[in-house]
Design a protein around this motif. Structure first.
Motif, short mmCIF file in Angstrom:
data_model
loop_
_atom_site.label_atom_id
_atom_site.label_comp_id
_atom_site.label_asym_id
_atom_site.label_seq_id
_atom_site.Cartn_x
_atom_site.Cartn_y
_atom_site.Cartn_z
N VAL A 20 0.83 -1.20 0.00
CA VAL A 20 0.00 0.00 0.00
C VAL A 20 0.87 1.26 0.00
CG1 VAL A 20 -1.73 1.31 1.30
CG2 VAL A 20 -1.94 -1.17 1.10
N GLY A 21 1.98 1.20 0.72
CA GLY A 21 2.89 2.33 0.73
C GLY A 21 3.49 2.60 -0.64
N ILE A 55 -11.88 -3.23 1.73
CA ILE A 55 -13.09 -2.65 2.33
C ILE A 55 -12.99 -1.12 2.35
CG2 ILE A 55 -14.36 -2.39 4.50
CD1 ILE A 55 -13.78 -5.42 4.97
N ARG A 56 -11.80 -0.61 2.69
CA ARG A 56 -11.59 0.85 2.68
C ARG A 56 -11.72 1.40 1.27
NH1 ARG A 56 -7.12 -0.25 6.22
NH2 ARG A 56 -5.66 0.16 4.50
N ILE A 108 -4.62 -2.10 -3.35
CA ILE A 108 -4.54 -3.52 -3.76
C ILE A 108 -5.90 -3.87 -4.36
CG2 ILE A 108 -4.21 -5.92 -3.06
CD1 ILE A 108 -2.60 -4.90 -0.65
N ASP A 109 -5.89 -4.25 -5.62
CA ASP A 109 -7.13 -4.58 -6.32
C ASP A 109 -7.44 -6.07 -6.34
OD1 ASP A 109 -7.76 -1.86 -7.52
OD2 ASP A 109 -5.74 -2.18 -8.31
N HIS A 166 -19.40 -4.69 0.71
CA HIS A 166 -18.28 -3.77 0.49
C HIS A 166 -17.76 -3.85 -0.95
CE1 HIS A 166 -18.14 -3.02 4.79
NE2 HIS A 166 -18.01 -4.31 5.02
N ASN A 167 -18.45 -4.59 -1.80
CA ASN A 167 -18.03 -4.79 -3.18
C ASN A 167 -16.69 -5.53 -3.27
OD1 ASN A 167 -18.45 -4.58 -6.01
ND2 ASN A 167 -17.11 -2.78 -6.11
N VAL A 168 -16.45 -6.38 -2.27
CA VAL A 168 -15.26 -7.24 -2.29
C VAL A 168 -15.73 -8.65 -2.63
CG1 VAL A 168 -13.36 -8.21 -0.94
CG2 VAL A 168 -14.05 -5.82 -0.59
N ARG A 169 -15.30 -9.15 -3.76
CA ARG A 169 -15.70 -10.47 -4.21
C ARG A 169 -14.66 -11.51 -3.78
NH1 ARG A 169 -15.40 -11.37 -9.12
NH2 ARG A 169 -14.15 -9.60 -9.84
#
Length: 259
Positions: free
Chosen positions: A84-85, A136-137, A90-91, A184-187
């Motif tokens: 992330v830094g 989620i963020r 992260i997709d 959260h639109n996370v599949r």
């Protein structure tokens, strides 16, 4: 939108655990070919670096290597912070790291049982938890867990109760996370490969033998799969082409479990 455009991963960031070699390497290669930047999270830093150099040369995409022990939460959190830094997001996550120990249940040491469960199941949860928080963020992302047909059926004649149990656990974990994180639109989906011919198993399959013959006779296609044959399903699940798929298990086994 043209359907082929939905497979485009330009500007994506994908993390693949255990991608230094084998199935993880092949799936990682498919993602960079589709335009994704890549993070190889692997405990074998030296081999992962070799793979990263090869993929960067071939694709022109950025490939970052982070030495990671998926069984250690501190190691995983450090990897996620680094990613992330560096990339800011992260997709895609492919949880691929795993091992198998073939031992009879009555003879298996508790240490070996814990080792398989720790890497194959606990590792998937630890990495999913850490990267799931990021997704989620972000309000979106795709997690692909590598289970096995061994999570659906019991392989014969080899004894591998710990492996089978761990891969079955991955399937239920996949479904559970999919239900929790859909809002959260996370599949979250799983791939369940059958017998695959990798760099490590190539000689084993080529030398054949009674056990290999038994496996292939039970596989309608009559052959093991090749690592690159997981590239298509990995790309599908990583991309917008699979935008309505979550909580599903995609079995890629040459028809083995259809019998």
């Amino acid at each position: 939108m043209n359907i082929l455009d939905k497979f485009n991963l330009n500007d994506h960031v994908s993390v693949v655990t255990g991608a230094a070699r084998g199935l993880g390497k092949a799936m990682a290669e498919a993602l960079v070919q589709a335009g994704s930047n890549l993070v190889i999270a692997d405990i074998d830093y030296e081999e992962a670096t070799k793979t990263a150099k090869k993929l960067m040369k071939e694709s022109g995409k950025e490939v970052l290597v982070v030495g990671t022990d998926v069984t250690k939460e501190d190691s995983v959190n450090n990897m996620v912070d680094n990613v992330v830094g560096h990339f800011g997001k992260i997709d895609v996550l492919i949880n691929n790291a795993g091992i198998v120990i073939n031992e009879k249940a009555e003879e298996m040491s508790i240490e070996n049982w814990y080792k398989v469960i720790d890497i194959n199941l606990n590792g998937v949860f630890i990495v999913s938890k850490a990267i799931g928080k990021v997704m989620i963020r972000q309000k979106g992302g795709s997690i692909i867990n590598v289970s096995s047909m061994s999570g659906i059926i019991v392989n014969t004649p080899q004894c591998q109760s710990s492996y089978n149990a761990s891969k079955a656990g991955v399937i239920m974990l996949t479904k559970s996370l999919a239900m929790e994180w859909a809002k959260h639109n996370v599949r979250v989906n799983a791939i369940a490969p059958g017998y695959m011919k990798t760099e490590l198993t190539k000689k084993f399959f080529e030398n054949s033998g009674e056990m290999v013959d038994m496996w292939m006779n039970s596989t309608p296609m009559g052959r093991p799969g090749l690592p690159e044959e997981l590239g298509g399903i990995a790309l599908y699940l990583a991309s917008d082409a699979s935008s309505f798929a979550t909580g599903s298990v995609f079995t890629i086994d040459g028809g083995y479990t259809a019998l």
